[in-house]
Structure formats: C-alpha cells, structure tokens
Motif scaffolding. Structure first.
Motif, PDB file in Angstrom:
ATOM      1  N   ALA A   1      21.784  41.776 -39.096  1.00 23.90           N
ATOM      2  CA  ALA A   1      22.962  41.794 -40.063  1.00 23.90           C
ATOM      3  C   ALA A   1      23.399  40.460 -39.653  1.00 23.90           C
ATOM      4  O   ALA A   1      24.407  39.926 -40.779  1.00 23.90           O
ATOM      5  CB  ALA A   1      24.018  42.796 -39.651  1.00 23.90           C
ATOM      6  N   LEU A   2      23.389  39.767 -38.592  1.00 23.33           N
ATOM      7  CA  LEU A   2      23.944  38.270 -38.611  1.00 23.33           C
ATOM      8  C   LEU A   2      22.884  37.167 -38.935  1.00 23.33           C
ATOM      9  O   LEU A   2      23.568  36.073 -39.110  1.00 23.33           O
ATOM     10  CB  LEU A   2      24.132  38.103 -37.059  1.00 23.33           C
ATOM     11  N   HIS A   3      21.961  37.600 -39.422  1.00 22.99           N
ATOM     12  CA  HIS A   3      20.727  36.539 -39.933  1.00 22.99           C
ATOM     13  C   HIS A   3      20.543  35.368 -38.783  1.00 22.99           C
ATOM     14  O   HIS A   3      20.505  34.294 -39.102  1.00 22.99           O
ATOM     15  CB  HIS A   3      21.405  35.947 -41.183  1.00 22.99           C
ATOM     16  N   GLU A   4      20.155  36.240 -37.699  1.00 20.13           N
ATOM     17  CA  GLU A   4      20.314  35.503 -36.518  1.00 20.13           C
ATOM     18  C   GLU A   4      18.883  35.411 -35.999  1.00 20.13           C
ATOM     19  O   GLU A   4      18.328  36.338 -36.012  1.00 20.13           O
ATOM     20  CB  GLU A   4      21.270  35.941 -35.446  1.00 20.13           C
ATOM     21  N   ASP A   5      18.336  34.071 -35.551  1.00 21.36           N
ATOM     22  CA  ASP A   5      17.077  33.797 -34.921  1.00 21.36           C
ATOM     23  C   ASP A   5      17.287  34.072 -33.549  1.00 21.36           C
ATOM     24  O   ASP A   5      15.981  34.043 -32.897  1.00 21.36           O
ATOM     25  CB  ASP A   5      16.516  32.856 -35.640  1.00 21.36           C
ATOM     26  N   ARG A   6      18.054  33.942 -32.870  1.00 18.40           N
ATOM     27  CA  ARG A   6      18.356  34.016 -31.421  1.00 18.40           C
ATOM     28  C   ARG A   6      18.966  35.587 -30.969  1.00 18.40           C
ATOM     29  O   ARG A   6      19.561  36.008 -31.763  1.00 18.40           O
ATOM     30  CB  ARG A   6      19.523  33.064 -30.613  1.00 18.40           C
ATOM     31  N   TRP A   7      18.588  35.947 -29.929  1.00 20.36           N
ATOM     32  CA  TRP A   7      18.863  37.404 -29.419  1.00 20.36           C
ATOM     33  C   TRP A   7      20.350  37.364 -28.747  1.00 20.36           C
ATOM     34  O   TRP A   7      20.699  38.619 -28.854  1.00 20.36           O
ATOM     35  CB  TRP A   7      17.692  37.923 -28.605  1.00 20.36           C
TER      36      TRP A   7
END
Length: 162
Positions: free
Chosen positions: A133-139
């Motif tokens: 949902a955050l379009h994040e590539d980090r965890w």
C-alpha cells in the motif's frame, strides 16, 4: 467475521475448561460480562487499525517520510487516499484469521499454539500488505507500522484486563 473469531479466541483463552457449551456466544444474552469481551475485542481491533495505518501514513507522508526521501517516491496521492489504501491492505491481509475456524474442531489443548501461529501469519501478511500500500521497497516502514499497531493493541488489552 474477524471480530467474531478474535472474540471466540479470547473467550477460549479465558475459559479454563475450554468449550463448555455447543454455542460459545449463547452467553452474550446473559449478564456474565460476555458483552464486555466483545467490546474489548472491537476496541482492540479498532486501535490496531488506527495506530498501524496512522503510523504508516506518518512514515510515508510526514516529516520522517520527507527526511527519508519517501514523499518524493510515492505516487501523488492524498493523505486520505493513502490512509484508505493502508486500511484496506490491513483488512484484506487479516483474513488469515479465518484459519481460526479450523481450530474449532480440534482439541482445546491446540487452541493456544494455533492462535499464536495464526496471529504470526496474520502479522506477517499485514506487513506485506502495508508495504504494498505504501509502494515501498524497504521493509522497515511496514514492519514499524504493524509492530506499533500490535504494541498499541497489546497495551489496550492490558489496560482493559485490569
């Protein structure tokens, strides 16, 4: 449905002899405090959703997100749209709680370990949903958001159990 399963798991945990009737929620009609159990579970679920989604949005759009360069990498979305996306991701990724239905037919001694396994599976699924949902590539932002929701839920549970 997830609220019902959470309440059922809590009812089993508080019942030392396990299932004492074929209808665990039949006592909701009585005056033995079962309504308060349902309200506790609803409050805990709402607390988890609000805290986890709020922290996720703060990490993505707040000052910390800007400092980490995250605000520039997010597609141009409003805060409400991002909040909605995170809430939907948390709700959809929580459907692993349906595995609690399987534990209804098992011996009472298996309920606590299976509840722990299912809760861990749901938390891991929530992290993946928030990350998407955050379009994040980090965890770590998704882990921080879900972990903050779990801690807030646990704190409210301790507060309400006194």
């Amino acid at each position: 449905l997830c609220l019902t399963l959470d309440t059922y798991a809590r009812w089993l945990a508080r019942s030392p002899q396990g299932l004492t009737s074929a209808r665990p929620f039949s006592s909701l009609h009585g005056q033995d405090g079962s309504w308060s159990l349902l309200l506790e579970c609803a409050a805990e679920m709402a607390t988890f959703l609000l805290v986890a989604s709020g922290v996720a949005c703060l990490l993505a759009l707040g000052p910390l997100g800007s400092a980490l360069g995250k605000a520039d990498r997010l597609p141009k979305v409003s805060t409400l749209s991002l909040l909605r996306d995170v809430l939907v991701a948390l709700s959809v990724s929580s459907f692993g709680k349906l595995f609690m239905l399987v534990t209804i037919i098992w011996d009472v001694s298996y309920h606590r370990p299976m509840h722990l396994v299912i809760s861990t599976l749901v938390a891991a699924s929530n992290v993946v949903g928030v990350k998407a949902a955050l379009h994040e590539d980090r965890w770590h932002p998704a882990i921080a958001a879900v972990l903050s929701g779990v801690v807030a839920r646990g704190a409210l549970s301790l507060l309400l159990s006194r």
